[in-house]
Design an enzyme around this catalytic site. Structure first.
Site, PDB file in Angstrom:
ATOM      1  N   TYR A  56      46.865  -8.864  -2.600  1.00  0.00           N
ATOM      2  CA  TYR A  56      47.024  -9.039  -1.157  1.00  0.00           C
ATOM      3  C   TYR A  56      48.501  -9.083  -0.827  1.00  0.00           C
ATOM      4  CZ  TYR A  56      43.045  -9.271   1.842  1.00  0.00           C
ATOM      5  OH  TYR A  56      41.999  -8.902   2.637  1.00  0.00           O
ATOM      6  N   GLU A  58      49.877  -8.813   2.760  1.00  0.00           N
ATOM      7  CA  GLU A  58      50.086  -8.693   4.206  1.00  0.00           C
ATOM      8  C   GLU A  58      51.544  -8.980   4.530  1.00  0.00           C
ATOM      9  OE1 GLU A  58      47.201 -11.139   6.176  1.00  0.00           O
ATOM     10  OE2 GLU A  58      45.559  -9.781   5.699  1.00  0.00           O
ATOM     11  N   ASP A 202      52.333  14.806  15.340  1.00  0.00           N
ATOM     12  CA  ASP A 202      51.391  14.488  14.267  1.00  0.00           C
ATOM     13  C   ASP A 202      51.469  15.653  13.277  1.00  0.00           C
ATOM     14  OD1 ASP A 202      49.243  14.131  12.598  1.00  0.00           O
ATOM     15  OD2 ASP A 202      47.822  13.633  14.194  1.00  0.00           O
ATOM     16  N   THR A 228      49.545  12.328   7.589  1.00  0.00           N
ATOM     17  CA  THR A 228      48.771  11.908   6.426  1.00  0.00           C
ATOM     18  C   THR A 228      49.641  12.144   5.202  1.00  0.00           C
ATOM     19  OG1 THR A 228      47.870  14.109   6.073  1.00  0.00           O
ATOM     20  CG2 THR A 228      46.565  12.620   7.443  1.00  0.00           C
ATOM     21  N   LYS A 231      47.443  15.887   2.539  1.00  0.00           N
ATOM     22  CA  LYS A 231      47.176  17.306   2.814  1.00  0.00           C
ATOM     23  C   LYS A 231      48.248  18.128   2.089  1.00  0.00           C
ATOM     24  CE  LYS A 231      44.536  15.903   6.803  1.00  0.00           C
ATOM     25  NZ  LYS A 231      44.345  15.894   8.270  1.00  0.00           N
ATOM     26  N   ARG A 237      45.143   9.739  -0.515  1.00  0.00           N
ATOM     27  CA  ARG A 237      44.632   9.661   0.850  1.00  0.00           C
ATOM     28  C   ARG A 237      45.333   8.531   1.596  1.00  0.00           C
ATOM     29  NH1 ARG A 237      40.688  12.089   2.969  1.00  0.00           N
ATOM     30  NH2 ARG A 237      40.689  13.419   1.145  1.00  0.00           N
TER      31      ARG A 237
HETATM   32  C1  LIG Z   1      43.831  14.955   9.095  1.00  0.00           C
HETATM   33  C2  LIG Z   1      44.458  14.616  10.369  1.00  0.00           C
HETATM   34  C3  LIG Z   1      44.562  13.294  10.834  1.00  0.00           C
HETATM   35  C4  LIG Z   1      43.809  12.122  10.274  1.00  0.00           C
HETATM   36  O1  LIG Z   1      43.781  11.870   9.017  1.00  0.00           O
HETATM   37  P1  LIG Z   1      42.712  10.896   8.338  1.00  0.00           P
HETATM   38  O2  LIG Z   1      43.499  10.435   7.166  1.00  0.00           O
HETATM   39  O3  LIG Z   1      41.544  11.734   8.041  1.00  0.00           O
HETATM   40  O4  LIG Z   1      42.430   9.793   9.286  1.00  0.00           O
HETATM   41  C5  LIG Z   1      45.272  13.051  11.993  1.00  0.00           C
HETATM   42  N1  LIG Z   1      45.830  14.042  12.674  1.00  0.00           N
HETATM   43  C6  LIG Z   1      45.732  15.323  12.291  1.00  0.00           C
HETATM   44  C7  LIG Z   1      46.380  16.374  13.106  1.00  0.00           C
HETATM   45  C8  LIG Z   1      45.027  15.656  11.136  1.00  0.00           C
HETATM   46  O5  LIG Z   1      44.907  16.934  10.781  1.00  0.00           O
END
Ligand SMILES: *Cc1c(COP(=O)(O)O)cnc(C)c1O
Length: 437
Positions: A56, A58, A202, A228, A231, A237
């Site tokens: 933990y 936090e 994003d 993220t 990807k 993740r």
């Molecule tokens: C994949 C993605 C997310 C969210 O990712 P998670 O980890 O699945 O919550 C947010 N914004 C965009 C543009 C994405 O492609």
């Protein structure tokens, strides 16, 4: 490494062991073309599977709510330092459990419930968290979605400007999940400035390409960047939040209800924890640190360049096979195939490809007349297959296979023939050989 780890799992829980093993085999035996997926290194797997899951922590390094945090502090500090270097950022928060959590914490920093936000329509390549009515973003905020043009598959910035001036959003969100082109940060910033809005990028999808300079940088145009880590960045993740060089200076500080004026960075930190999350996933943060370290190596730049080269080769093959591609091609790792003129739905195409060992996802195309569960498109991406070492020749071969399957989706002979070719191809590029039986 993993054999000894799996040894315990095998004996204590054969059912879960079996599912893990079969998933490992599936990943090896199929062609993974889901644009948001990738394969992490053994080092990332080890960190993610390590003892830091027990802790933990936090709070933030040096100021935690729990004792015993000296070693997890080291891991989080390494993660923050590396990701700042990687993205040329001044501030980083590596605690968001996912990309969605990163967006939520960023929104809570700049917005109050009921504020107007502007994001790319989900069916035009945006993301659930950019204002979809079924997502927290659509439920808490007043959403004005923008779209891409039918002819070009791209945003018309004159239209966006006009709309933004009328709707006066507090936040404009750029980036998406099925947008094959580079994000035009500078043009979005001009719109944001004219409308008096903050600009959030994003970069969940192109993060690896951004880190290596293959995709333009969000700085100095974006006030805040979310992403993220799993990807194109090829980490575990998870999510992260960044701010650039001029973050505190150029747009000042945000005043809370009472007390001392806080820096924006402090507000983001406190909106992640305690705002929306409790204890951070320290094993995942350690794994993020490892992935950021990998991404700082020169080989990662070569990898990302190859991702784009592969996507372009694949797109060219699709075009030669007379497929329609949204925006006519790609600048990135994403290709969005429009099947409207092919007498097949995205759903059927996905199923028929899956039966042959090729994994893609059905996807809405702009101005789609079918529902999200059926769709008129499929999204294809190259990051995972590029990680396996495949190049332009393999991409051309895979695009040909997809073409054959889509023109005969019900033909089981074609499916089994291609299933065989997939097997042959995947066996030449082994994945996690040490983790398979
Ligand atoms: C994949 C993605 C997310 C969210 O990712 P998670 O980890 O699945 O919550 C947010 N914004 C965009 C543009 C994405 O492609």
């Amino acid at each position: 490494m993993a054999n000894s780890l799996y040894e315990n799992l095998k004996h204590s829980d054969p059912d879960v062991y079996d599912s893990v093993l079969r998933e490992t085999d599936r990943e090896h035996e199929t062609l993974e073309l889901i644009a948001s997926e990738n394969f992490v290194s053994y080092a990332v797997l080890e960190a993610a599977g390590g003892v830091m899951t027990n802790k933990y922590a936090e709070g933030y390094p040096g100021r935690r709510y729990y004792g015993g945090c000296e070693w997890v502090d080291v891991a989080e500090d390494i993660a923050r330092d590396r990701v700042k270097k990687l993205f040329d950022a001044e501030y980083a928060n590596v605690q968001p459990h996912s990309g969605s959590q990163a967006n939520m914490a960023a929104y809570f920093t700049f917005l109050k419930p009921g504020d107007v936000i502007m994001g790319l329509d989900l069916s035009h390549g945006g993301h659930l968290t950019h204002g979809s009515p079924v997502n927290f973003s659509g439920r808490l905020f007043d959403v004005v979605s923008y779209q891409v043009e039918k002819e070009t598959g791209r945003v018309d910035f004159d239209k966006l400007l006009k709309r933004a001036k009328e709707e006066k959003p507090k936040l404009i969100i750029c980036g998406g999940s099925a947008y094959p082109r580079n994000i035009e940060f500078e043009k979005y910033r001009q719109v944001a400035d004219a409308a008096g809005a903050f600009l959030l990028a994003d970069i969940a999808h192109p993060a690896g390409l951004v880190a290596t300079g293959i995709h333009p940088s969000p700085w100095p145009h974006c006030h805040v960047v979310t992403s993220t880590t799993h990807k194109t960045l090829r980490g575990p993740r998870g999510g992260l939040i960044l701010m650039g060089e001029d973050w505190e200076n150029s747009w000042g500080m945000v005043a809370p209800k009472s007390g001392r004026v806080k820096m924006v960075s402090e507000l983001i930190d406190s909106n992640v924890m305690p705002g929306i999350q409790g204890g951070p996933l320290m094993h995942i943060i350690a794994a993020k640190a490892v992935a950021f370290g990998e991404a700082l190596q020169p080989e990662f730049s070569d990898y990302c360049a190859q991702i784009v080269k592969n996507a372009k080769a694949m797109a060219e093959t699709f075009l030669r096979l007379d497929f329609r591609l949204v925006s006519g091609g790609t600048d990135t790792h994403v290709i969005l195939i429009d099947l409207t003129d092919k007498n097949i739905t995205g759903k059927v195409a996905e199923k028929s490809l899956e039966a042959a060992g090729i994994t893609v996802n059905k996807n809405m195309v702009p101005y789609d007349e079918r529902s999200p569960m059926v769709t008129s498109g499929i999204r294809v991406g190259t990051p995972a297959m590029t990680t396996r070492g495949m190049g332009v020749d393999e991409m051309q071969q895979i695009a040909q296979m997809i073409g054959r399957l889509i023109s005969a989706p019900d033909d089981s002979t074609v499916q089994s023939k291609i299933r065989q070719e997939v097997k042959e191809l995947t066996s030449r590029f082994p994945l996690y050989p040490d983790l398979r039986t």
